[in-house]
Structures are given as structure tokens and as C-alpha cells.
Write an enzyme that holds these catalytic residues in place. Structure first.
Site: not given
Ligand SMILES: NC(=O)c1ccc[n+]([C@@H]2O[C@H](COP(=O)([O-])OP(=O)(O)OC[C@H]3O[C@@H](n4cnc5c(N)ncnc54)[C@H](O)[C@@H]3O)[C@@H](O)[C@H]2O)c1
Length: 339
Positions: A76, A148
């Protein structure tokens, strides 16, 4: 007992996923660099006998070589809110491309299953509505969101290439807008932004005329979908996970005003560049393959989210970051119960 690695496990969705995996009896290793996630999201798991936290960047190979074997990798790690990823577009691409490359190599070496959380952003500003997985999308490859969108498209391509060339067991989930408790109050995503403004008694910022639509899925439904996708037995192409209930952003704003009892109204702001006009998942594949469909309606989910924001005084953000103890990569992991 099987071990699951959750990259991005200190983030909004990842922290709920860590909890769900622990509840199912998994040993869970959360790998996160806390760049957009918060230590407080997993602070309550600190000290759990089957939980380990490693603060590391998924881009660094050493972060992966220090890990013990696992049978499941939920990948994620990536910034997800437009404010977050547009602040560091280069790191966003690197995280999405190099991060998945490392995760796939780990999965191949350890014969683990890997699930990538991709996004509805791969459809860009869609010309097909609702969006089925077979639609190839309409993405501006050089616009401000491209770090992204294209990062995730490349991550999907890498996952499928690994599956074809090496037989790596991959699953790709295309998540649509997800909301719920632990959204970062300052992340600029529409739900958190509306709730924080409403709780402060300030007008809700509406970009453009608010006629653009989104489909919002409660985080508990998404976590259930991720687990179902990981557990089904075949490597598949991408699968949409989201709530097909489509709503205009203006209607969402009014719902937040109603549920919070706020009378501050709306404040119209200029439209954002490349903001998609419409978004609605076609979830027929998830229904057929996983027998999955969302169960939490918008009113119920928004109510729970507002309650959480209130309880955590999110309107007073920035909150004090709480430190969570990092697990020494090799030492303590080796001390954890082995399956
Ligand atoms: N929330 C949404 O609506 C949504 C929609 C589509 C896709 N997603 C995908 O779901 C996943 C989680 O999203 P979220 O909403 O929980 O976002 P978020 O930003 O809350 O969580 C992402 C996590 O990844 C960690 N992270 C980022 N870059 C990193 C790296 N290089 N190494 C280690 N850790 C790293 C961050 O610290 C964070 O804890 C993501 O991949 C996102 O693209 C989320």
C-alpha cells in the site's frame, strides 16, 4: 500462523488492514516510512505479540532484505492524497515504481502472494462511465496528477509483467475514493477537508461548481475487499473495489453540513487542474470473483467518520505525533512466533 507484510501500514487504509489481519491470526509486519502516515494510527498495536513495525522506505532494497519470510505482501505504500503526492512528485513516482519492483522481487524470492493497491486514478478523466476494469483510461501523462496516475499505471504494468515472466502470484486492486476514521485531518482529501471545516464552523471549500461526482466507499468495506482478493486462489488482472453509489461533491458537502449540524455553508473556489468530472466503479467483477459488495451506506459511514474526527478533536490538527516503537528489523522479527 502466516506472516503478512503491510507496506504503508501506518497510513489510513493500511492501519485498518493491519488490525483486520491481526484479528484473523496473522503475524503482521508493518513497513512504513511515516511520510504521509502517522505513528498514532498504529500506536494501539505497539506491544501486540504478533505485530512489528519497521520504519523504512520501500524504495530501499535493504528494507526488504532485512525482512524474514512472509506468505502475503499487501503493498500500500504510496502517498494517496493529491496534496501529498503533488508536494513530492518525484518521490511519488519513485515510491510507486521502485517500491513495487522491490516488493515483487521479495514476493518472488519468498513465493509470497503480493497485492498491489492501485487506484481509480488510472482511469484519469474517464470517457467511459461507470468504469469497468477493461477501460484503459484517459490520463494526462504530464499533468500535475501524472506522478501518481502514471506511477500507479506503471506499478500495475510491473506487477503483470512479473506474473507473466516469473509466475509471481499478484493481485491488483483498483481502489476508488475511500473514507473513514483515521483519514489525516490535514490531507486535503475532500471528506476530511469537509468534516474539519464543518467542525470548525467554517464554510466548506467547493472547487468548481461541485457538479463533479465521486463514489465513496467506507474503509471497512475496502479492507474486506482487499482480504477477499488476496485470498482468492488465482492471479488475476486488476479488480475494482469501491462503492458504486455516485454523488456530486456539492451533495456530499450538504450531507456533511447536515450531519454535523453546521450552518457555515459553502465557499466556491477555482476548479482544480485535471480534476476528473466523474468517477463510479463498475464492480461486477468483484461481485462475481469475490462475492464482494460494499455494505456501509454513505450516511452511516460519514456518521462514523464524523464521530471519530470529533472524538479525536481533528479540527485542532496538527496533532502531536505520537512516537511508536520501531521493531529492530532482524532481531525482534526473529523473536516473533514462526508459522
Ligand atoms: N484512500 C483512498 O481513497 C485511495 C484510493 C485509491 C487508492 N488508494 C491507495 O491505497 C493505498 C493507501 O492509501 P491511504 O489512503 O491509506 O494513504 P496514506 O497516505 O494514509 O497511506 C500511505 C502510507 O504509505 C506510507 N508510505 C508512503 N511512501 C512510502 C515509502 N516510500 N516507503 C514506505 N512507506 C511509504 C505513508 O507513510 C503512509 O503511511 C495507497 O497505495 C493509495 O494509492 C487509496
Amino acid at each position: 500462523m502466516t506472516c503478512a507484510i503491510v507496506t504503508g501500514g501506518a497510513g489510513f487504509i493500511g492501519s485498518h488492514l493491519c488490525e483486520a489481519l491481526l484479528a484473523q491470526g496473522y503475524r503482521v509486519v508493518c513497513l512504513d516510512d511515516l511520510s504521509t502516515g502517522l505513528a498514532r494510527n498504529i500506536a494501539h498495536l505497539d506491544g501486540h505479540p504478533r505485530f512489528a513495525f519497521i520504519r523504512a522506505d520501500v524504495v530501499c532494497e535493504s528494507a526488504w532484505t532485512s525482512l524474514s519470510a512472509a506468505t502475503r505482501v499487501f503493498h500500500l505504500a504510496s502517498p494517496a492524497s493529491p496534496d501529498d503526492y503533488q508536494r513530492t512528485p518525484v518521490e511519488t513516482i519513485r515510491t510507486n515504481v521502485v517500491g513495487i519492483f522491490n516488493a515483487l522481487e521479495f514476493a518472488r524470492t519468498h513465493t509470497a502472494r503480493l497485492l498491489l493497491t492501485s487506484t481509480s486514478e488510472v482511469y484519469g478523466d474517464p470517457a467511459v462511465h461507470p468504469q469497468p476494469e477493461s477501460y484503459w483510461g484517459n490520463v494526462n501523462p504530464v499533468g500535475p496528477r501524472s506522478c501518481y496516475d502514471e506511477g500507479k499505471r506503471c506499478a500495475e504494468a510491473l506487477a503483470m509483467a512479473h506474473a507473466r515472466q516469473h509466475g509471481t502470484a499478484v493481485r491488483v486492486a483498483r481502489l476508488f475514493n475511500t473514507y473513514g476514521p483515521r483519514l489525516r485531518p490535514d490531507d486535503g482529501r475532500v471528506v476530511s477537508q469537509f468534516i474539519v471545516h464543518a467542525l470548525r464552523g467554517e464554510p466548506l471549500p467547493l472547487y468548481g461548481n461541485g457538479s463533479q461526482t465521486r463514489s465513496f466507499c467506507y474503509v471497512g468495506d475496502i479492507v474486506r475487499g482487499l482480504l477477499a482478493l488476496m485470498n482468492q486462489d488465482r492471479t488475476t488482472g486488476p479488480v475494482n473495489l469501491g462503492n458504486p453509489h455516485e454523488i456530486t461533491i456539492a451533495a456530499l458537502a450538504h450531507e456533511v453540513l447536515r450531519l454535523t449540524g453546521t450552518t457555515a455553508g459553502l465557499q466556491v473556489q477555482p476548479e482544480r487542474t485535471d480534476d476528473p468530472r466523474r468517477r463510479q466503479p463498475d464492480i461486477q467483477l468483484a461481485q462475481r470473483l469475490l462475492q464482494w459488495r460494499p455494505e456501509v451506506g454513505l450516511q452511516e459511514g460519514l456518521g462514523a467518520t464524523i464521530e471519530w474526527f470529533r472524538a479525536h478533536r481533528a479540527e485542532e490538527f496538527p496533532l502531536q505525533a505520537e512516537e511508536v516503537k520501531q521493531t529492530d528489523a532482524r532481531g525482534q522479527l526473529d523473536g516473533l512466533p514462526v508459522p
